[in-house]
Design a protein around this motif. Structure first.
Motif, PDB file in Angstrom:
ATOM      1  N   ARG A  18      10.428  -5.795 -12.501  1.00  0.00           N
ATOM      2  CA  ARG A  18      10.002  -7.197 -12.531  1.00  0.00           C
ATOM      3  C   ARG A  18       9.703  -7.704 -11.118  1.00  0.00           C
ATOM      4  NH1 ARG A  18      14.328 -10.798 -14.300  1.00  0.00           N
ATOM      5  NH2 ARG A  18      14.243 -11.714 -12.251  1.00  0.00           N
ATOM      6  N   THR A  19      10.542  -7.353 -10.167  1.00  0.00           N
ATOM      7  CA  THR A  19      10.325  -7.759  -8.778  1.00  0.00           C
ATOM      8  C   THR A  19       9.057  -7.122  -8.225  1.00  0.00           C
ATOM      9  OG1 THR A  19      12.703  -8.031  -8.443  1.00  0.00           O
ATOM     10  CG2 THR A  19      11.349  -7.774  -6.465  1.00  0.00           C
ATOM     11  N   TYR A  20       8.833  -5.849  -8.539  1.00  0.00           N
ATOM     12  CA  TYR A  20       7.629  -5.145  -8.110  1.00  0.00           C
ATOM     13  C   TYR A  20       6.396  -5.900  -8.610  1.00  0.00           C
ATOM     14  CZ  TYR A  20       4.389  -1.304  -7.212  1.00  0.00           C
ATOM     15  OH  TYR A  20       3.344  -0.538  -6.741  1.00  0.00           O
ATOM     16  N   LEU A  21       6.397  -6.261  -9.903  1.00  0.00           N
ATOM     17  CA  LEU A  21       5.253  -6.984 -10.472  1.00  0.00           C
ATOM     18  C   LEU A  21       5.066  -8.352  -9.835  1.00  0.00           C
ATOM     19  CD1 LEU A  21       5.400  -6.131 -14.265  1.00  0.00           C
ATOM     20  CD2 LEU A  21       3.634  -5.506 -12.630  1.00  0.00           C
ATOM     21  N   ASP A  22       6.166  -9.043  -9.576  1.00  0.00           N
ATOM     22  CA  ASP A  22       6.071 -10.356  -8.930  1.00  0.00           C
ATOM     23  C   ASP A  22       5.424 -10.227  -7.550  1.00  0.00           C
ATOM     24  OD1 ASP A  22       7.257 -11.552 -11.121  1.00  0.00           O
ATOM     25  OD2 ASP A  22       9.249 -11.689 -10.188  1.00  0.00           O
ATOM     26  N   ILE A  23       5.861  -9.247  -6.767  1.00  0.00           N
ATOM     27  CA  ILE A  23       5.290  -9.026  -5.435  1.00  0.00           C
ATOM     28  C   ILE A  23       3.815  -8.653  -5.559  1.00  0.00           C
ATOM     29  CG2 ILE A  23       5.328  -7.515  -3.404  1.00  0.00           C
ATOM     30  CD1 ILE A  23       8.409  -7.316  -3.849  1.00  0.00           C
ATOM     31  N   LEU A  24       3.512  -7.773  -6.483  1.00  0.00           N
ATOM     32  CA  LEU A  24       2.140  -7.304  -6.683  1.00  0.00           C
ATOM     33  C   LEU A  24       1.209  -8.453  -7.061  1.00  0.00           C
ATOM     34  CD1 LEU A  24       0.352  -4.724  -6.906  1.00  0.00           C
ATOM     35  CD2 LEU A  24       0.934  -4.702  -9.324  1.00  0.00           C
ATOM     36  N   LEU A  25       1.614  -9.245  -8.051  1.00  0.00           N
ATOM     37  CA  LEU A  25       0.742 -10.303  -8.554  1.00  0.00           C
ATOM     38  C   LEU A  25       0.700 -11.529  -7.644  1.00  0.00           C
ATOM     39  CD1 LEU A  25       1.547  -9.951 -12.339  1.00  0.00           C
ATOM     40  CD2 LEU A  25      -0.541  -9.240 -11.170  1.00  0.00           C
ATOM     41  N   ASP A  26       1.735 -11.728  -6.841  1.00  0.00           N
ATOM     42  CA  ASP A  26       1.747 -12.861  -5.911  1.00  0.00           C
ATOM     43  C   ASP A  26       0.926 -12.591  -4.655  1.00  0.00           C
ATOM     44  OD1 ASP A  26       3.304 -14.340  -7.622  1.00  0.00           O
ATOM     45  OD2 ASP A  26       5.181 -13.974  -6.549  1.00  0.00           O
ATOM     46  N   SER A  27       0.663 -11.330  -4.389  1.00  0.00           N
ATOM     47  CA  SER A  27      -0.124 -11.001  -3.195  1.00  0.00           C
ATOM     48  C   SER A  27      -1.594 -11.337  -3.474  1.00  0.00           C
ATOM     49  CB  SER A  27       0.010  -9.519  -2.847  1.00  0.00           C
ATOM     50  OG  SER A  27      -0.812  -8.751  -3.704  1.00  0.00           O
ATOM     51  N   GLY A  28      -2.322 -11.579  -2.436  1.00  0.00           N
ATOM     52  CA  GLY A  28      -3.743 -11.846  -2.585  1.00  0.00           C
ATOM     53  C   GLY A  28      -4.565 -10.567  -2.559  1.00  0.00           C
ATOM     54  N   ASP A  29      -3.903  -9.450  -2.390  1.00  0.00           N
ATOM     55  CA  ASP A  29      -4.567  -8.160  -2.212  1.00  0.00           C
ATOM     56  C   ASP A  29      -4.650  -7.406  -3.529  1.00  0.00           C
ATOM     57  OD1 ASP A  29      -5.539  -5.721  -1.324  1.00  0.00           O
ATOM     58  OD2 ASP A  29      -3.792  -5.248  -0.086  1.00  0.00           O
ATOM     59  N   ARG A  30      -5.848  -7.053  -3.933  1.00  0.00           N
ATOM     60  CA  ARG A  30      -6.051  -6.298  -5.170  1.00  0.00           C
ATOM     61  C   ARG A  30      -5.398  -4.915  -5.100  1.00  0.00           C
ATOM     62  NH1 ARG A  30     -11.928  -5.363  -7.996  1.00  0.00           N
ATOM     63  NH2 ARG A  30     -11.291  -3.688  -9.377  1.00  0.00           N
ATOM     64  N   TYR A  31      -5.254  -4.401  -3.894  1.00  0.00           N
ATOM     65  CA  TYR A  31      -4.681  -3.063  -3.691  1.00  0.00           C
ATOM     66  C   TYR A  31      -3.276  -3.136  -3.090  1.00  0.00           C
ATOM     67  CZ  TYR A  31      -9.550  -1.912  -4.466  1.00  0.00           C
ATOM     68  OH  TYR A  31     -10.797  -1.816  -5.018  1.00  0.00           O
ATOM     69  N   ALA A  32      -2.554  -4.179  -3.382  1.00  0.00           N
ATOM     70  CA  ALA A  32      -1.210  -4.380  -2.823  1.00  0.00           C
ATOM     71  C   ALA A  32      -0.263  -3.243  -3.191  1.00  0.00           C
ATOM     72  CB  ALA A  32      -0.639  -5.711  -3.299  1.00  0.00           C
ATOM     73  N   TYR A  33      -0.480  -2.588  -4.326  1.00  0.00           N
ATOM     74  CA  TYR A  33       0.393  -1.490  -4.744  1.00  0.00           C
ATOM     75  C   TYR A  33       0.417  -0.370  -3.718  1.00  0.00           C
ATOM     76  CZ  TYR A  33      -3.944   0.798  -6.100  1.00  0.00           C
ATOM     77  OH  TYR A  33      -5.181   1.353  -6.076  1.00  0.00           O
ATOM     78  N   ARG A  34      -0.627  -0.261  -2.903  1.00  0.00           N
ATOM     79  CA  ARG A  34      -0.671   0.767  -1.854  1.00  0.00           C
ATOM     80  C   ARG A  34       0.317   0.484  -0.729  1.00  0.00           C
ATOM     81  NH1 ARG A  34      -7.213   1.306  -1.063  1.00  0.00           N
ATOM     82  NH2 ARG A  34      -7.654   2.316  -3.064  1.00  0.00           N
ATOM     83  N   HIS A  35       0.812  -0.757  -0.666  1.00  0.00           N
ATOM     84  CA  HIS A  35       1.690  -1.174   0.426  1.00  0.00           C
ATOM     85  C   HIS A  35       3.094  -1.520  -0.056  1.00  0.00           C
ATOM     86  CE1 HIS A  35      -2.062  -1.328   2.614  1.00  0.00           C
ATOM     87  NE2 HIS A  35      -2.542  -2.140   1.689  1.00  0.00           N
ATOM     88  N   ILE A  36       3.390  -1.193  -1.297  1.00  0.00           N
ATOM     89  CA  ILE A  36       4.712  -1.476  -1.850  1.00  0.00           C
ATOM     90  C   ILE A  36       5.397  -0.146  -2.147  1.00  0.00           C
ATOM     91  CG2 ILE A  36       6.013  -2.537  -3.739  1.00  0.00           C
ATOM     92  CD1 ILE A  36       3.575  -4.368  -4.210  1.00  0.00           C
ATOM     93  N   LEU A  37       6.635  -0.013  -1.688  1.00  0.00           N
ATOM     94  CA  LEU A  37       7.435   1.170  -1.989  1.00  0.00           C
ATOM     95  C   LEU A  37       8.670   0.721  -2.747  1.00  0.00           C
ATOM     96  CD1 LEU A  37       8.367   4.134  -1.704  1.00  0.00           C
ATOM     97  CD2 LEU A  37       9.385   3.481   0.488  1.00  0.00           C
ATOM     98  N   ALA A  38       8.850   1.260  -3.913  1.00  0.00           N
ATOM     99  CA  ALA A  38      10.061   0.999  -4.691  1.00  0.00           C
ATOM    100  C   ALA A  38      10.895   2.279  -4.668  1.00  0.00           C
ATOM    101  CB  ALA A  38       9.706   0.622  -6.119  1.00  0.00           C
ATOM    102  N   VAL A  39      12.164   2.147  -4.348  1.00  0.00           N
ATOM    103  CA  VAL A  39      13.050   3.306  -4.226  1.00  0.00           C
ATOM    104  C   VAL A  39      14.222   3.127  -5.169  1.00  0.00           C
ATOM    105  CG1 VAL A  39      14.487   4.648  -2.655  1.00  0.00           C
ATOM    106  CG2 VAL A  39      12.394   3.607  -1.820  1.00  0.00           C
TER     107      VAL A  39
END
Length: 108
Positions: A18-39
């Motif tokens: 849920r946090t990953y999705l919140d960060i992803l969708l709140d970013s203005g970057d369509r490719y934000a997933y490239r800059h998020i690491l979940a461990v």
């Protein structure tokens, strides 16, 4: 950086997804997933988390076209969708560092 600490069975994977999705969708970057690491700790949790993120993103895509675009981008660039175990993350980091200093493979 967000860190979640909780005991087994307390819903960490659900909350991380849920946090990953919140960060992803709140970013203005369509490719934000490239800059998020979940461990997370286990391979099972990693697989579960990736599945949950994609499933939840697909559900949101029904009402949010941006979520749909991100889902398509993530599926076409799946290698950049980074959800990893702690062990795998540190192995990759060590390997990259060893290459940087000219020590290959043996980590001595």
């Amino acid at each position: 950086m967000k860190i979640m600490k909780a005991s087994a069975g307390s819903g960490k994977t659900y909350n991380l997804a849920r946090t990953y999705l919140d960060i992803l969708l709140d970013s203005g970057d369509r490719y934000a997933y490239r800059h998020i690491l979940a461990v997370t700790f286990t391979n099972k949790a990693t697989g579960e988390m990736k599945s949950r993120i994609l499933k939840d993103l697909a559900e949101r895509a029904g009402t949010d076209s941006r979520a749909g675009e991100m889902l398509v981008d993530m599926l076409h660039d799946y290698g950049a969708f980074s959800v990893s175990t702690i062990d795998k993350f540190f192995q990759r980091t060590l390997k990259a560092f060893s290459r940087e200093i000219g020590q290959f493979a043996d980590y001595e």
